[in-house]
Design a protein around this motif. Sequence first.
Motif, short mmCIF file in Angstrom:
data_model
loop_
_atom_site.label_atom_id
_atom_site.label_comp_id
_atom_site.label_asym_id
_atom_site.label_seq_id
_atom_site.Cartn_x
_atom_site.Cartn_y
_atom_site.Cartn_z
N ASN A 66 39.78 28.16 12.45
CA ASN A 66 40.56 29.36 12.80
C ASN A 66 39.77 30.30 13.71
N ILE A 67 38.45 30.39 13.48
CA ILE A 67 37.63 31.23 14.36
C ILE A 67 37.71 30.68 15.78
N TYR B 100 41.38 31.48 17.00
CA TYR B 100 41.94 32.83 17.11
C TYR B 100 40.96 33.95 17.43
N ALA C 187 38.44 39.25 11.52
CA ALA C 187 38.92 38.73 10.23
C ALA C 187 37.73 38.44 9.32
N PHE D 58 37.08 36.56 5.65
CA PHE D 58 37.59 35.79 4.51
C PHE D 58 36.48 35.63 3.49
#
Length: 504
Positions: free
Chosen positions: A410-411, A414, A495, A497
């Motif tokens: 995802n990094i 996005y 983001a 997580f």
Amino acid sequence: MGGVIQQKAASRRVLIVAVVLAGIVITVGFGLARRVDLVSTDQGEQWLEDEHRYLIAQIDLLEIQWEQALEEAADFELEASKRERGEAAREVLGLRQVSYFGKRGEAHELVEFPLQGPAPLEPSLLSGELVLTNEEVFSSHNPIWIDDAGRPLMYRKADAHGSAVVFILNKKIARGVVLGELKSLMRTVPRVVPAGGLLEFSGDSGKVWLSRGDADCKSRPADETLRHYSRFGEWPIRYWRPRKEVVSYEASVLGGMSLVALLILVGGYWADREQARALKLAAQRVSFVNSVSHEFRTPLTNILLTTELAQEDSREPKAERRLALILDEGRRLSRMVDNVLSYARAERGKLQLGQVREVKLAEFLESCLQQFEILFARKGITCELDVSGDERVEIEVDFLSQIVLNLLSNIEKYAGDGAVAKVEAVAGKTLRITVSDNGVGIPAELKFRIFDAFERGGDSVTSTSSGTGLGLAISRELARSMGGDLQLKNSTNGAVFLLEIPLF
Ligand code: ADP
């Protein structure tokens, strides 16, 4: 987990909400349509008329008795000598004054004296302001009552010799006497009033002198009022009929509300059916994708293995780069296939922990990061690794690597070119891995939704980055199946997580 399972629950919820709403509408409808009427249970008038007649008879009787007493007293007074005057009149209750009219020549002699009550009436009879006319006094020999408004109540009797006697009555005393008599007379007979009704006898002052029945009735006006007017005043009888509550429902209101409830139910049923259909379709799609993914898996594993071997054998830098590219894309595909298969398993409730192995945490995370070395480099993304705490951890390695690879992927997708990422791991009683970047981040309103299956961030859907919206959903499911959790932390920069897994 998210996705289909949540939708199933939502589907049932629509029906439940519809049923509850319909129930509320019906209940409110009943409340609005309900009418409570007080209906009389006694329609019979006869006994009441009998009561009235009885009362009238008693009053008439008293009046007759009174009249007889007056007539006897009058006869006596007309005959009486001066000394005896007033003797008989005094015996009759309620007399206020006696006036004698004797004949002496042309003029009448008038003698007045009071019996009960105040001093002689002013103006007196035959005085300047006449209360009685000659005519009234001497017109006939028959006894007469003189009872008009503005004058006191009088009883007169004249004899054949031109003399007359006039009794002036004290109405108040007379009425009091009548009332006393009536009370004792009427009390001797039990009044049979229908249960729940009320019967009241009162004088003209409104004062109740006899009451039988249920006193609560007085909160409402009487249903019947029968009156009798006598010389002694007004004697009303009031009657309250017994009532009972009759509940009825207005058909129009009830019908309207039932229609609304029916519409809600039909709407709910329709929505439920639609959702069930959509769910079935989604399940069919998942099953299809699951089968296809299964077919992909073996050839994909073989391709990746062969490519890795070819890369090791290769001495040609150009070919090596091309092989690395094949490897990256192959891994991407492999992650996607893994996510789809895990998702399908989770949906069937068959997501089971594999073998727990001991790994060196730093080495494990480095190998994960290595898989993204070229992909990150191509986008100018740098990623720092910081591992502390216990060196070795016992964990379900396949699940852990699937989660970490999804977060790193995802990094890459996005966070944007030139992003700075960080993987921090601390192992103790709990393994905590924070994966953060300084990219665009995830809007707060998507904080929880982002973990739903097939949920993709608004921009990412329109952007060119590929994805199924399964990565985070599966990652959280995997973390939970290990007794931990995956959360998106609040952050103003990119983001963040946090993966937490309890260690054994
Ligand atoms: P996919 O990547 O297939 O869309 P995911 O479940 O992995 O599915 O991610 C869901 C969504 O979360 C993505 O579409 C993206 O919008 C958002 N997202 C996930 N990770 C990041 C991140 N590091 N930065 C910004 N957005 C992210």
